[in-house]
Design an enzyme around this catalytic site. Sequence first.
Site, PDB file in Angstrom:
ATOM      1  N   CYS A 168       0.821  -1.223   0.000  1.00 41.85           N
ATOM      2  CA  CYS A 168       0.000   0.000   0.000  1.00 41.85           C
ATOM      3  C   CYS A 168       0.851   1.268   0.000  1.00 41.85           C
ATOM      4  CB  CYS A 168      -0.928   0.023   1.195  1.00 41.85           C
ATOM      5  SG  CYS A 168      -1.917  -1.454   1.339  1.00 41.85           S
TER       6      CYS A 168
ATOM      7  N   HIS B  49      -3.333   7.108   3.030  1.00 44.74           N
ATOM      8  CA  HIS B  49      -3.752   5.839   2.423  1.00 44.74           C
ATOM      9  C   HIS B  49      -5.121   5.468   3.002  1.00 44.74           C
ATOM     10  CE1 HIS B  49      -4.123   1.791   1.243  1.00 44.74           C
ATOM     11  NE2 HIS B  49      -3.713   1.260   2.387  1.00 44.74           N
TER      12      HIS B  49
ATOM     13  N   ASN C 256     -10.215  -0.273   0.642  1.00 42.40           N
ATOM     14  CA  ASN C 256      -8.757  -0.164   0.597  1.00 42.40           C
ATOM     15  C   ASN C 256      -8.275  -0.701  -0.760  1.00 42.40           C
ATOM     16  OD1 ASN C 256      -6.012  -0.478   0.843  1.00 42.40           O
ATOM     17  ND2 ASN C 256      -6.080  -1.434   2.865  1.00 42.40           N
TER      18      ASN C 256
END
Length: 310
Positions: free
Chosen positions: A112, A235, A265
């Site tokens: 990520c 994020h 996500n």
Amino acid sequence: MNTGIIGIGRYLPEKILTNADLEKMVDTSDEWIRTRTGIEERRIANNETNTSDMAFEAAKKAIADAEITPEDIDMILVATVTPDYPFPSVACLLQERLGAKKAAAMDISAACAGFMYGMITAKQFIDNGAYKHVLVVGVEKLSKITDWEDRNTAVLFGDAAGAAILGPVPDGKGILAFELGSDGSGAKHLYQDEKLIMNGREVFKFAVRQMGESSINVIEKAGLKKEDVDFLIPHQANIRIMEAARQRLELPVEKMSKTVNKYGNTSAASIPVSLIEDLEAGRVKENDVVVMVGFGGGLTWGAIIMRWGK
Ligand code: UT7
């Protein structure tokens, strides 16, 4: 000159998977997912659409937005943990599809935090004068490694792509400072063994600590103060983690990006996709000081502070 973003683009699959849909698949509830994560729905790519297809759609838009041609691209960096194949890289598939004849190409594996790693790698080549235009893509088809029977993870992830062309921008704009980091002792908390496996609580603790710390570090490295920050793009993993970072920077709610509710996500794609939506909505404007911060499997993290404009 400095290095900054001169064009951006995103791709989101059309198919929406809602919390209500997930209630039929695993033992969960809309209420649990909303309150524990902030996620309401996510996008899922169809069987015919692989990671490189999503990357291609986002990249085309970024190239058009930068007003360059594929032949102007010197390098392609694709941040992903869900490539079409172990090799060749998604970057090479993209190089051919785009017709980026001059471009070097490679993938970056930093989960990520991948888009932060990609941008900072690109910056080195542009700052030292070797290259002028680098295409950086954050793209994931997480649905293909999600264990759809594991409620701990199935509710969290989505598919998406975000792309940026990095190139020279006037001094004072672009990337002002950055931080990248890793801690392999935490590899066991988030990894793929056929399917994605995660110890959510451990990743949560790490993320809350690291997002705040890295954000503060880049602000200081740029010689700025918290009050100078106009916008935060964390994020998009979990609204509670994002809120902790926002509070650490003492920013009001409207100064933080939020797409986690719509897309879940999306790993390496989450920061560029969010940036584009904030630009389109006028939340990020010319000359704004923007902090972007990501964390993920590895463990990895990365933060960038930039002044928006080209
Ligand atoms: O991009 C980086 C990737 N990862 C992350 O960012 C994840 C970071 N971690 C998180 O976001 C959170 O830890 C989660 C959302 C994964 C979990 O939230 P939590 O508040 O940390 O919950 P928990 O793991 O402490 O679990 C609380 C309870 C457990 O039940 P018991 O053991 O207390 O009876 C879980 O089994 O919630 C249960 N649970 C669920 N219940 C309904 C876990 N997942 C679900 C679910 N629906 N989907």
